[in-house]
Design a protein around this motif. Sequence first.
Motif, PDB file in Angstrom:
ATOM      1  N   ASP A 176       0.806  -1.221   0.000  1.00 51.62           N
ATOM      2  CA  ASP A 176       0.000   0.000   0.000  1.00 51.62           C
ATOM      3  C   ASP A 176       0.844   1.278   0.000  1.00 51.62           C
ATOM      4  OD1 ASP A 176       0.997  -0.338   2.524  1.00 51.62           O
ATOM      5  OD2 ASP A 176      -0.853   0.196   3.565  1.00 51.62           O
ATOM      6  N   ASP A 207       3.380   3.760  -2.064  1.00 52.10           N
ATOM      7  CA  ASP A 207       3.801   4.163  -3.404  1.00 52.10           C
ATOM      8  C   ASP A 207       5.316   4.367  -3.411  1.00 52.10           C
ATOM      9  OD1 ASP A 207       4.270   5.255  -5.875  1.00 52.10           O
ATOM     10  OD2 ASP A 207       2.846   6.909  -5.675  1.00 52.10           O
ATOM     11  N   CYS A 208       6.023   3.479  -4.084  1.00 48.37           N
ATOM     12  CA  CYS A 208       7.486   3.536  -4.094  1.00 48.37           C
ATOM     13  C   CYS A 208       8.028   4.834  -4.690  1.00 48.37           C
ATOM     14  CB  CYS A 208       8.058   2.350  -4.873  1.00 48.37           C
ATOM     15  SG  CYS A 208       8.042   0.823  -3.945  1.00 48.37           S
ATOM     16  N   SER A 209       7.279   5.420  -5.599  1.00 47.66           N
ATOM     17  CA  SER A 209       7.755   6.655  -6.230  1.00 47.66           C
ATOM     18  C   SER A 209       7.835   7.805  -5.228  1.00 47.66           C
ATOM     19  CB  SER A 209       6.830   7.039  -7.390  1.00 47.66           C
ATOM     20  OG  SER A 209       5.540   7.403  -6.920  1.00 47.66           O
ATOM     21  N   GLN A 210       7.197   7.651  -4.082  1.00 43.40           N
ATOM     22  CA  GLN A 210       7.226   8.683  -3.052  1.00 43.40           C
ATOM     23  C   GLN A 210       8.409   8.526  -2.097  1.00 43.40           C
ATOM     24  OE1 GLN A 210       4.943  11.302  -3.152  1.00 43.40           O
ATOM     25  NE2 GLN A 210       4.488  10.268  -5.091  1.00 43.40           N
TER      26      GLN A 210
END
Length: 339
Positions: free
Chosen positions: A97, A99-102
Amino acid sequence: MHSDIASYMLPVSQIKTEPLLKRFGKKAKLQEVVFEVEIAAATAESELLAEQAATAGEFTILVQPNHFTVKATYRNKTIEVTSFESYVERTIAVPEDVDCSQITTAVVIEPDGNTRHVPTKIVIEGGKNYAKVNSLTNSRFVLVGHSAQFADMAGHWAREAVNDLGSRMIIQGNSSGCFNPNQSITRAEYTDAIVKGLGLKPQSGITPFPDVNKADWFSCSANAAYTYGLISGLADGKFHPADFITREQAIEIIAKAMKLTGLRAKLLFTSDSASAEQTLSAFIDAGLISGCAKSSVNDCLQAGIIVGMTGAELAPKTYISKAEAAIIVRRLLMKSGLI
């Protein structure tokens, strides 16, 4: 060592047994020492400490703290192994849950609440997301988000590198949110960026340089850089923190950092047998490079960390800008596989 939340790759060679045995006493025997390696999820206390640090540091916690510890026990005495001579890798699982881009980096949260960046990169293994964190110390590591977009970097050639290092909390802007990329960087500022980029633990106390005071904002970074062999002062033994740093001086520090990250050892196997003189002969101003700096320049050229100012010039005596400094610090970390 693997668990559901993380894994820990600890080379046995990183546990220096002789110093441990001396601390246990003359009669201590290695075969009687019990080593314990632990990966632990966040406690309520560490979560609270992380939240307080996030508020102070203006970052967002995306994955709660994971504790990595190594302990050695001999009879009734236990000693914690807190530091290593080279980088040790931890892999932290990123929940589905999140977001890796964050995620911009991992930070160490010290017992006093202070934080510092540690080199981090996101990878996908077996269809799952993980953060690979490399550090020279054990501690509690937290995956965080911290977006930095400097006001004066829009359209600048170094925009990506500068904003990336800002997001990783390696560099900072001024009170107006600007970075001043074309401004020359001082020796103190450059050393601080290298220390923070490598994730070295700041070291307080008396400094080895007569022109650095304990109260100076950069003294802990200067101490760390000296301890790890990245700086040794100029010919007079002083640090000269306010002086602008030349490209040649900046490259020498990077070359020393290459040994710490393991990149220099890797080059020994991948580089050809060309001497430094042969490599540098392609540049018309190679004669301006100090004799003691030629091998450092050669190493950084072969590693792809530096390029000429133009196709034929290295400009070793020219002052390096803040944008150039950000570029080479980032390249060092990328070429070393740390980010």
